[in-house]
Design a protein around this motif. Structure first.
Motif, PDB file in Angstrom:
ATOM      1  N   TYR A 197      19.426   7.887  13.524  1.00  0.00           N
ATOM      2  CA  TYR A 197      18.159   7.388  12.978  1.00  0.00           C
ATOM      3  C   TYR A 197      17.508   6.455  13.997  1.00  0.00           C
ATOM      4  CZ  TYR A 197      15.266   4.086  10.281  1.00  0.00           C
ATOM      5  OH  TYR A 197      14.247   3.259   9.838  1.00  0.00           O
ATOM      6  N   VAL A 198      16.244   6.760  14.342  1.00  0.00           N
ATOM      7  CA  VAL A 198      15.520   5.960  15.323  1.00  0.00           C
ATOM      8  C   VAL A 198      14.174   5.539  14.728  1.00  0.00           C
ATOM      9  CG1 VAL A 198      14.574   5.850  17.660  1.00  0.00           C
ATOM     10  CG2 VAL A 198      16.586   7.277  17.195  1.00  0.00           C
ATOM     11  N   PRO A 199      14.045   4.290  14.285  1.00  0.00           N
ATOM     12  CA  PRO A 199      12.744   3.798  13.836  1.00  0.00           C
ATOM     13  C   PRO A 199      11.891   3.382  15.028  1.00  0.00           C
ATOM     14  CG  PRO A 199      14.394   2.101  13.544  1.00  0.00           C
ATOM     15  CD  PRO A 199      15.119   3.303  14.107  1.00  0.00           C
ATOM     16  N   VAL A 200      10.598   3.637  14.937  1.00  0.00           N
ATOM     17  CA  VAL A 200       9.670   3.288  16.014  1.00  0.00           C
ATOM     18  C   VAL A 200       8.489   2.537  15.395  1.00  0.00           C
ATOM     19  CG1 VAL A 200       8.235   4.143  17.899  1.00  0.00           C
ATOM     20  CG2 VAL A 200      10.323   5.383  17.258  1.00  0.00           C
ATOM     21  N   VAL A 201       8.280   1.313  15.830  1.00  0.00           N
ATOM     22  CA  VAL A 201       7.204   0.485  15.292  1.00  0.00           C
ATOM     23  C   VAL A 201       6.104   0.355  16.338  1.00  0.00           C
ATOM     24  CG1 VAL A 201       6.589  -1.785  14.398  1.00  0.00           C
ATOM     25  CG2 VAL A 201       8.792  -0.761  13.790  1.00  0.00           C
ATOM     26  N   ARG A 244       3.338   1.536  11.710  1.00  0.00           N
ATOM     27  CA  ARG A 244       2.563   0.533  12.445  1.00  0.00           C
ATOM     28  C   ARG A 244       3.254  -0.828  12.441  1.00  0.00           C
ATOM     29  NH1 ARG A 244      -3.750   1.990  10.802  1.00  0.00           N
ATOM     30  NH2 ARG A 244      -3.769   4.033  11.820  1.00  0.00           N
ATOM     31  N   GLN A 245       3.764  -1.248  11.283  1.00  0.00           N
ATOM     32  CA  GLN A 245       4.496  -2.502  11.174  1.00  0.00           C
ATOM     33  C   GLN A 245       5.863  -2.240  10.548  1.00  0.00           C
ATOM     34  OE1 GLN A 245       1.116  -2.622   9.754  1.00  0.00           O
ATOM     35  NE2 GLN A 245       0.351  -3.339  11.728  1.00  0.00           N
ATOM     36  N   GLU A 246       6.856  -3.068  10.904  1.00  0.00           N
ATOM     37  CA  GLU A 246       8.221  -2.791  10.444  1.00  0.00           C
ATOM     38  C   GLU A 246       8.375  -2.863   8.934  1.00  0.00           C
ATOM     39  OE1 GLU A 246       9.005  -6.873  12.673  1.00  0.00           O
ATOM     40  OE2 GLU A 246       7.530  -5.261  12.883  1.00  0.00           O
ATOM     41  N   GLU A 247       7.498  -3.627   8.233  1.00  0.00           N
ATOM     42  CA  GLU A 247       7.622  -3.705   6.776  1.00  0.00           C
ATOM     43  C   GLU A 247       7.309  -2.369   6.098  1.00  0.00           C
ATOM     44  OE1 GLU A 247       3.712  -5.952   7.855  1.00  0.00           O
ATOM     45  OE2 GLU A 247       5.760  -5.746   8.649  1.00  0.00           O
ATOM     46  N   HIS A 248       6.738  -1.432   6.844  1.00  0.00           N
ATOM     47  CA  HIS A 248       6.457  -0.114   6.278  1.00  0.00           C
ATOM     48  C   HIS A 248       7.645   0.840   6.382  1.00  0.00           C
ATOM     49  CE1 HIS A 248       1.854  -0.827   6.832  1.00  0.00           C
ATOM     50  NE2 HIS A 248       2.317  -1.348   5.708  1.00  0.00           N
ATOM     51  N   LEU A 259       7.457  11.527  -5.018  1.00  0.00           N
ATOM     52  CA  LEU A 259       6.370  11.433  -4.050  1.00  0.00           C
ATOM     53  C   LEU A 259       6.370  10.041  -3.443  1.00  0.00           C
ATOM     54  CD1 LEU A 259       3.462  12.986  -6.181  1.00  0.00           C
ATOM     55  CD2 LEU A 259       5.020  14.199  -4.641  1.00  0.00           C
ATOM     56  N   HIS A 260       5.961   9.938  -2.174  1.00  0.00           N
ATOM     57  CA  HIS A 260       5.711   8.657  -1.515  1.00  0.00           C
ATOM     58  C   HIS A 260       4.241   8.673  -1.106  1.00  0.00           C
ATOM     59  CE1 HIS A 260      10.226   8.514  -0.141  1.00  0.00           C
ATOM     60  NE2 HIS A 260      10.078   8.501  -1.447  1.00  0.00           N
ATOM     61  N   ILE A 261       3.445   7.833  -1.711  1.00  0.00           N
ATOM     62  CA  ILE A 261       1.997   7.903  -1.541  1.00  0.00           C
ATOM     63  C   ILE A 261       1.482   6.637  -0.866  1.00  0.00           C
ATOM     64  CG2 ILE A 261      -0.222   8.051  -2.730  1.00  0.00           C
ATOM     65  CD1 ILE A 261       1.102   9.721  -4.873  1.00  0.00           C
ATOM     66  N   GLY A 262       0.809   6.814   0.252  1.00  0.00           N
ATOM     67  CA  GLY A 262       0.131   5.711   0.909  1.00  0.00           C
ATOM     68  C   GLY A 262      -1.264   5.563   0.331  1.00  0.00           C
ATOM     69  N   THR A 280       0.808  -1.234   0.000  1.00  0.00           N
ATOM     70  CA  THR A 280       0.000   0.000   0.000  1.00  0.00           C
ATOM     71  C   THR A 280       0.837   1.278   0.000  1.00  0.00           C
ATOM     72  OG1 THR A 280      -0.307   0.279   2.408  1.00  0.00           O
ATOM     73  CG2 THR A 280      -1.829  -1.217   1.254  1.00  0.00           C
ATOM     74  N   LEU A 281       2.140   1.193  -0.246  1.00  0.00           N
ATOM     75  CA  LEU A 281       3.011   2.370  -0.269  1.00  0.00           C
ATOM     76  C   LEU A 281       3.684   2.472  -1.632  1.00  0.00           C
ATOM     77  CD1 LEU A 281       4.648   1.930   3.258  1.00  0.00           C
ATOM     78  CD2 LEU A 281       2.896   3.586   2.633  1.00  0.00           C
ATOM     79  N   TRP A 282       3.523   3.618  -2.289  1.00  0.00           N
ATOM     80  CA  TRP A 282       3.939   3.772  -3.678  1.00  0.00           C
ATOM     81  C   TRP A 282       4.976   4.878  -3.841  1.00  0.00           C
ATOM     82  CZ3 TRP A 282       1.919   0.733  -7.668  1.00  0.00           C
ATOM     83  CH2 TRP A 282       0.895  -0.144  -7.273  1.00  0.00           C
ATOM     84  N   TYR A 283       5.943   4.600  -4.714  1.00  0.00           N
ATOM     85  CA  TYR A 283       6.958   5.580  -5.110  1.00  0.00           C
ATOM     86  C   TYR A 283       6.581   6.148  -6.473  1.00  0.00           C
ATOM     87  CZ  TYR A 283      11.395   7.403  -6.904  1.00  0.00           C
ATOM     88  OH  TYR A 283      12.362   8.204  -7.454  1.00  0.00           O
ATOM     89  N   VAL A 284       6.627   7.478  -6.587  1.00  0.00           N
ATOM     90  CA  VAL A 284       6.308   8.153  -7.842  1.00  0.00           C
ATOM     91  C   VAL A 284       7.420   9.143  -8.164  1.00  0.00           C
ATOM     92  CG1 VAL A 284       4.677   9.658  -9.049  1.00  0.00           C
ATOM     93  CG2 VAL A 284       3.817   7.948  -7.419  1.00  0.00           C
ATOM     94  N   ARG A 285       7.881   9.124  -9.419  1.00  0.00           N
ATOM     95  CA  ARG A 285       8.864  10.112  -9.874  1.00  0.00           C
ATOM     96  C   ARG A 285       8.278  10.853 -11.072  1.00  0.00           C
ATOM     97  NH1 ARG A 285      13.161   9.655 -13.521  1.00  0.00           N
ATOM     98  NH2 ARG A 285      12.925   7.367 -13.515  1.00  0.00           N
ATOM     99  N   LEU A 286       8.192  12.164 -10.920  1.00  0.00           N
ATOM    100  CA  LEU A 286       7.596  13.020 -11.945  1.00  0.00           C
ATOM    101  C   LEU A 286       8.655  13.889 -12.608  1.00  0.00           C
ATOM    102  CD1 LEU A 286       4.477  14.309  -9.939  1.00  0.00           C
ATOM    103  CD2 LEU A 286       4.582  12.334 -11.487  1.00  0.00           C
TER     104      LEU A 286
END
Length: 231
Positions: free
Chosen positions: A163-167, A140-144, A63-66, A17-23
């Protein structure tokens, strides 16, 4: 604001559900790191998305689009990009762009709000880091954590960057911080006075963080986030 047509040069799913867009805009565009653009679906329908890269000489915009199945707002934008290969945008919008300051910096990103902080961080890295910078990214989940390797590499290369990731809902294999993003920052900093703090994510998160950070002495003039224009 400037209105320009763009070719969709790249569009792919980075994670579920997470998309990369380059314009590629058809003319030169200008924006400050941390600003956002509006996708023009119609004259009365313009949808905001954070720009995920620093200003580039070739003018490209990332862009990073959820876009989950229940998020038709974003899915309609992606569908138009896929079907037409072009999209109209307006830019630049937003007042929470990178400031020239000697203060240490905290970048706080919830979900795809990471795009906003990535633009700022890219510019700071390009300019050279001469002060401590902390990026906290909550999902919410680490795969994101779709840019986890990129951020780890940047942190390894630059001693000033942490860098500090928080799940929020970490699995049994997750070794990092869990819970709410603003709580992780509150735990790590005895005081937030003297820091520039940039915040991106859901309005609810931004509002809770603003109230919590007051307890740590944050200077309201050094707390930046586009959400604060609306809440």
């Amino acid at each position: 604001m400037q209105k320009v047509s763009c070719n969709v040069e790249e569009l792919h799913e980075m994670a579920d559900t997470l998309w990369y867009v380059r314009l590629k805009p058809e003319q030169v565009v200008d924006f400050n790191p941390g600003q956002y653009l509006l996708v023009v679906m119609a004259d009365d329908d313009k949808r905001p998305f954070s720009i995920a890269n620093k200003p580039l000489e070739n003018g490209e915009v990332e862009l990073h689009i959820g876009a989950s199945p229940d998020n038709t707002y974003a899915l309609q934008v992606l569908r138009r990009m896929q079907e037409q290969g072009k999209i109209d945008i307006q830019l630049a919008a937003g007042k929470a762009y990178l400031r020239d300051s000697r203060h240490p910096v905290i970048l706080m990103a919830g979900g795809t709000g990471f795009a906003y902080t990535r633009s700022i961080l890219q510019q700071m890295l390009a300019d050279g880091l001469h002060k401590p910078v902390f990026i906290y990214w909550g999902v919410r989940q680490e795969e994101h954590l779709y840019a986890h390797e990129e951020l780890n590499a940047w942190a390894a290369e630059h001693k000033e960057l942490t860098y500090v990731p928080v799940v929020q809902n970490g699995s049994e294999h997750w070794q990092g911080k869990t819970g709410l993003l603003h709580d992780a920052i509150m735990e790590d900093f005895p005081s937030l006075n003297g820091y520039d703090i940039y915040v991106a994510g859901r309005f609810e998160m931004a509002g809770v963080a603003r109230e919590a950070f007051k307890e740590k002495g944050v200077d309201p003039e050094r707390l930046f986030g586009d959400a604060y224009e609306f809440i």
